[in-house]
Design a protein around this motif. Sequence first.
Motif, PDB file in Angstrom:
ATOM      1  N   ARG A 201      16.941  54.165  42.459  1.00 26.49           N
ATOM      2  CA  ARG A 201      17.315  54.575  41.101  1.00 26.49           C
ATOM      3  C   ARG A 201      18.668  54.019  40.717  1.00 26.49           C
ATOM      4  NH1 ARG A 201      15.925  57.464  37.488  1.00 26.49           N
ATOM      5  NH2 ARG A 201      17.956  58.267  37.018  1.00 26.49           N
ATOM      6  N   ALA A 202      19.538  53.880  41.701  1.00 25.75           N
ATOM      7  CA  ALA A 202      20.915  53.448  41.397  1.00 25.75           C
ATOM      8  C   ALA A 202      20.962  52.002  40.951  1.00 25.75           C
ATOM      9  CB  ALA A 202      21.799  53.659  42.615  1.00 25.75           C
TER      10      ALA A 202
ATOM     11  N   TYR B 173      20.282  51.227  38.293  1.00 27.40           N
ATOM     12  CA  TYR B 173      20.733  51.297  36.889  1.00 27.40           C
ATOM     13  C   TYR B 173      22.228  50.991  36.759  1.00 27.40           C
ATOM     14  CZ  TYR B 173      21.550  56.335  38.054  1.00 27.40           C
ATOM     15  OH  TYR B 173      21.898  57.549  38.631  1.00 27.40           O
ATOM     16  N   TYR B 174      22.972  50.990  37.874  1.00 23.62           N
ATOM     17  CA  TYR B 174      24.392  50.631  37.774  1.00 23.62           C
ATOM     18  C   TYR B 174      24.578  49.163  37.395  1.00 23.62           C
ATOM     19  CZ  TYR B 174      25.705  55.177  39.697  1.00 23.62           C
ATOM     20  OH  TYR B 174      25.906  56.534  39.894  1.00 23.62           O
TER      21      TYR B 174
ATOM     22  N   ILE C 235      12.090  64.594  42.172  1.00 24.13           N
ATOM     23  CA  ILE C 235      12.955  65.766  41.899  1.00 24.13           C
ATOM     24  C   ILE C 235      13.138  65.995  40.411  1.00 24.13           C
ATOM     25  CG2 ILE C 235      14.182  65.599  44.096  1.00 24.13           C
ATOM     26  CD1 ILE C 235      16.538  64.368  42.663  1.00 24.13           C
TER      27      ILE C 235
ATOM     28  N   ARG D  58      14.610  62.484  35.409  1.00 23.03           N
ATOM     29  CA  ARG D  58      15.853  61.702  35.549  1.00 23.03           C
ATOM     30  C   ARG D  58      16.011  60.650  34.442  1.00 23.03           C
ATOM     31  NH1 ARG D  58      16.989  60.616  41.805  1.00 23.03           N
ATOM     32  NH2 ARG D  58      19.136  60.631  41.074  1.00 23.03           N
TER      33      ARG D  58
ATOM     34  N   ILE E 239      17.905  58.458  31.415  1.00 23.10           N
ATOM     35  CA  ILE E 239      19.230  57.822  31.398  1.00 23.10           C
ATOM     36  C   ILE E 239      19.768  57.761  29.970  1.00 23.10           C
ATOM     37  CG2 ILE E 239      18.834  56.465  33.513  1.00 23.10           C
ATOM     38  CD1 ILE E 239      18.420  54.015  31.708  1.00 23.10           C
ATOM     39  N   ASP E 240      19.362  58.734  29.162  1.00 21.32           N
ATOM     40  CA  ASP E 240      19.795  58.746  27.754  1.00 21.32           C
ATOM     41  C   ASP E 240      21.316  58.791  27.615  1.00 21.32           C
ATOM     42  OD1 ASP E 240      19.152  61.370  28.919  1.00 21.32           O
ATOM     43  OD2 ASP E 240      19.989  62.161  27.059  1.00 21.32           O
ATOM     44  N   LEU E 241      21.997  59.495  28.521  1.00 22.47           N
ATOM     45  CA  LEU E 241      23.464  59.604  28.410  1.00 22.47           C
ATOM     46  C   LEU E 241      24.135  58.271  28.750  1.00 22.47           C
ATOM     47  CD1 LEU E 241      23.959  63.142  29.999  1.00 22.47           C
ATOM     48  CD2 LEU E 241      23.820  62.537  27.568  1.00 22.47           C
TER      49      LEU E 241
ATOM     50  N   PHE F 180      26.044  66.298  29.339  1.00 21.48           N
ATOM     51  CA  PHE F 180      25.965  66.873  30.681  1.00 21.48           C
ATOM     52  C   PHE F 180      26.881  66.026  31.569  1.00 21.48           C
ATOM     53  CE2 PHE F 180      24.223  69.214  34.158  1.00 21.48           C
ATOM     54  CZ  PHE F 180      24.309  68.339  35.226  1.00 21.48           C
ATOM     55  N   ALA F 181      27.582  66.647  32.496  1.00 20.20           N
ATOM     56  CA  ALA F 181      28.513  65.908  33.366  1.00 20.20           C
ATOM     57  C   ALA F 181      27.704  65.089  34.371  1.00 20.20           C
ATOM     58  CB  ALA F 181      29.445  66.872  34.076  1.00 20.20           C
ATOM     59  N   SER F 182      27.082  64.047  33.856  1.00 20.84           N
ATOM     60  CA  SER F 182      26.187  63.217  34.665  1.00 20.84           C
ATOM     61  C   SER F 182      26.981  62.259  35.549  1.00 20.84           C
ATOM     62  CB  SER F 182      25.283  62.398  33.722  1.00 20.84           C
ATOM     63  OG  SER F 182      24.833  61.217  34.354  1.00 20.84           O
TER      64      SER F 182
ATOM     65  N   GLY G 259      25.774  59.588  37.220  1.00 20.78           N
ATOM     66  CA  GLY G 259      25.392  58.198  36.925  1.00 20.78           C
ATOM     67  C   GLY G 259      25.936  57.706  35.612  1.00 20.78           C
TER      68      GLY G 259
ATOM     69  N   GLU H  68      32.535  64.271  40.753  1.00 20.20           N
ATOM     70  CA  GLU H  68      32.173  64.089  42.163  1.00 20.20           C
ATOM     71  C   GLU H  68      33.115  63.107  42.860  1.00 20.20           C
ATOM     72  OE1 GLU H  68      30.102  64.995  39.905  1.00 20.20           O
ATOM     73  OE2 GLU H  68      28.839  66.479  40.912  1.00 20.20           O
TER      74      GLU H  68
ATOM     75  N   PHE I 264      18.351  69.808  38.810  1.00 13.00           N
ATOM     76  CA  PHE I 264      17.081  69.076  38.664  1.00 13.00           C
ATOM     77  C   PHE I 264      15.931  70.061  38.478  1.00 13.00           C
ATOM     78  CE2 PHE I 264      18.373  64.803  39.183  1.00 13.00           C
ATOM     79  CZ  PHE I 264      19.435  64.791  40.069  1.00 13.00           C
TER      80      PHE I 264
HETATM   81  C1  EPZ Z   1      23.423  61.339  41.371  1.00 15.63           C
HETATM   82  O1  EPZ Z   1      22.212  61.141  40.655  1.00 15.63           O
HETATM   83  C2  EPZ Z   1      23.054  61.207  42.839  1.00 15.63           C
HETATM   84  N1  EPZ Z   1      22.504  59.879  43.078  1.00 15.63           N
HETATM   85  C3  EPZ Z   1      22.029  62.264  43.203  1.00 15.63           C
HETATM   86  O2  EPZ Z   1      21.807  62.158  44.611  1.00 15.63           O
HETATM   87  C4  EPZ Z   1      22.612  63.646  42.912  1.00 15.63           C
HETATM   88  O3  EPZ Z   1      21.628  64.619  43.170  1.00 15.63           O
HETATM   89  C5  EPZ Z   1      23.022  63.713  41.436  1.00 15.63           C
HETATM   90  O4  EPZ Z   1      23.948  62.653  41.139  1.00 15.63           O
HETATM   91  C6  EPZ Z   1      23.688  65.037  41.092  1.00 15.63           C
HETATM   92  O5  EPZ Z   1      24.811  65.211  41.897  1.00 15.63           O
HETATM   93  C7  EPZ Z   1      23.364  58.850  43.179  1.00 15.63           C
HETATM   94  O6  EPZ Z   1      24.562  59.000  43.076  1.00 15.63           O
HETATM   95  C8  EPZ Z   1      22.738  57.501  43.456  1.00 15.63           C
HETATM   96  P1  EPZ Z   1      23.035  62.984  37.245  1.00 15.63           P
HETATM   97  P2  EPZ Z   1      22.259  60.946  39.035  1.00 15.63           P
HETATM   98  O7  EPZ Z   1      23.065  61.890  36.249  1.00 15.63           O
HETATM   99  O8  EPZ Z   1      23.461  60.176  38.685  1.00 15.63           O
HETATM  100  C9  EPZ Z   1      20.256  64.784  33.856  1.00 15.63           C
HETATM  101  C10 EPZ Z   1      20.588  61.870  46.589  1.00 15.63           C
HETATM  102  O9  EPZ Z   1      19.753  62.550  47.186  1.00 15.63           O
HETATM  103  N2  EPZ Z   1      20.552  63.543  33.133  1.00 15.63           N
HETATM  104  O10 EPZ Z   1      24.294  63.709  37.564  1.00 15.63           O
HETATM  105  O11 EPZ Z   1      20.941  60.445  38.616  1.00 15.63           O
HETATM  106  C11 EPZ Z   1      19.324  64.515  35.032  1.00 15.63           C
HETATM  107  O12 EPZ Z   1      17.976  64.507  34.613  1.00 15.63           O
HETATM  108  C12 EPZ Z   1      20.515  61.753  45.082  1.00 15.63           C
HETATM  109  O13 EPZ Z   1      21.514  61.235  47.138  1.00 15.63           O
HETATM  110  C13 EPZ Z   1      20.112  63.392  31.825  1.00 15.63           C
HETATM  111  O14 EPZ Z   1      19.473  64.278  31.284  1.00 15.63           O
HETATM  112  O15 EPZ Z   1      22.425  62.463  38.601  1.00 15.63           O
HETATM  113  C14 EPZ Z   1      19.614  65.651  35.967  1.00 15.63           C
HETATM  114  O16 EPZ Z   1      18.880  66.791  35.561  1.00 15.63           O
HETATM  115  C15 EPZ Z   1      19.381  62.570  44.490  1.00 15.63           C
HETATM  116  N3  EPZ Z   1      20.390  62.247  31.175  1.00 15.63           N
HETATM  117  C16 EPZ Z   1      21.110  65.915  35.734  1.00 15.63           C
HETATM  118  O17 EPZ Z   1      21.434  65.291  34.484  1.00 15.63           O
HETATM  119  C17 EPZ Z   1      21.109  61.229  31.748  1.00 15.63           C
HETATM  120  O18 EPZ Z   1      21.345  60.194  31.089  1.00 15.63           O
HETATM  121  C18 EPZ Z   1      22.011  65.345  36.837  1.00 15.63           C
HETATM  122  O19 EPZ Z   1      21.856  63.977  36.811  1.00 15.63           O
HETATM  123  C19 EPZ Z   1      21.537  61.393  33.084  1.00 15.63           C
HETATM  124  C20 EPZ Z   1      21.263  62.557  33.747  1.00 15.63           C
END
Ligand code: EPZ
Length: 418
Positions: free
Chosen positions: A93-94, A96-97, A119, A122, A124-126, A161-163, A165, A189, A328
């Motif tokens: 998934r990463a 996307y970086y 899970i 996921r 990537i709208d943000l 959301f404090a995303s 990615g 993080e 998630f």
């Molecule tokens: C990172 O994923 C980690 N992956 C995940 O680890 C980790 O669980 C997650 O952060 C939360 O800490 C990597 O760093 C490669 P998010 P990421 O964007 O960036 C929603 C592991 O096992 N969201 O913080 O994808 C999303 O659906 C993996 O190592 C949007 O809605 O996580 C989720 O519900 C699994 N729109 C929540 O935010 C967006 O544009 C958290 O996602 C982006 C995210």
Amino acid sequence: MKILKIQGGNKLNGKVRIGGAKNSAVALIPAAILCDEVVKFSNVPDISDMDALSDIIKYLNGSYKRKEDDMVYIASSQMQNKEIPEKLTSRLRASYYFMGALLGKFKKAEVCMPGGCTIGSRPIDLHLKGFEKLGAKISYRGDTLVIQADELIGTNIYLDFASVGATINIMLAAVKAKGMTIIENAAKEPEIVNVANFLNLMGAKVYGAGTNIIRINGVDELKSCYCEVIPDRIEAATYIMIGAVLSDDLTVENVIPEHIHALVQKLIEMGVDIQVDEDKVHVTNKNKLKPINVRTLVYPGFPTDMQQIIATLMTQAEGQSTIEETIFENRFLNLYELIKMGAKIKIDGRKAYIDGKTKLYANNITASDLRAAAGLLFAALIAEGETVINNTDYILRGYEKVVEKLEKLGAKLQLIEI
Ligand code: EPZ
């Protein structure tokens, strides 16, 4: 496909050294292409996600060289900005970086969507909202995202959301934008701090990483540098929790204590015999475990990535523990496999109720994702008899030398290609 056969019930004692953080490394490697000079990393974990990233770098005519055991050199001066196809982006998934990195480097990125996983959807709208705010136009060619900008202009970006990615991807796109970018409600993080420090080592001007407001002053060029990948806090947490059940004497080395603070507090609440030193943790299984309640939150709250592993630990506590997964929407699939091993668990939406202490029995089970695989491996190490875990490729994505490290502690397990 690989399977793991684990003969459970053995004591695991001694020392285990934690490797570099997967969730840092998968962002640092794409970020390195922002610089036309050679960039050097140490403590890069030896995991299959790195192979997937290496293939993308080489596909773009960059160079990725791993030397000694944990050193990686990235060179991007001859990089060609090509569309990155689904066969490469779907492996992690990463991938996307590379959207933020190619947009930041060439003002254009053509990257096939990484797709969801078990899970959650996921989205990537943000990420995309951030790129558009910086001046990029986004279009689709089938499943490929085409992101391009005449100019990238610094601006204010509020994340709904404090995303993790989205925070990192926007940083990568903004480091060479014109003017100041402010990311509000940024994720905090430790991996984000690792990436921001790396960008600054290359000459970027990123301030406030680790807080919820990150400021990025665009610069014209970035220079060669050397950066160390921080230790993997999730790998550390995994071995610490295994030690709380199976070890008379386990030392987990190369740990940054503040990165696992939430976990340590919960383990203390459970009554785990744990001692945290400057860069290592000592744990034994001498105390009975008490039930606890865990609610996953963004950092510095209890990490969602540790939830599937503490679920296994909770089966060994005397009483009912609960988990509420707020990050998630579908991160309980491992619990159904634990139930097949004898665990007593009720699942209600985003809440799980885990009764203990229950004896776990060996079974033939299947991992649905990386951290599910880790939680099930933990359960198999506890269960009497031989457990087979299918889909073990997942665990090799995020746990370097996991068979060797566990064998050294006394585990009996075999990784088998089928
Ligand atoms: C990172 O994923 C980690 N992956 C995940 O680890 C980790 O669980 C997650 O952060 C939360 O800490 C990597 O760093 C490669 P998010 P990421 O964007 O960036 C929603 C592991 O096992 N969201 O913080 O994808 C999303 O659906 C993996 O190592 C949007 O809605 O996580 C989720 O519900 C699994 N729109 C929540 O935010 C967006 O544009 C958290 O996602 C982006 C995210």
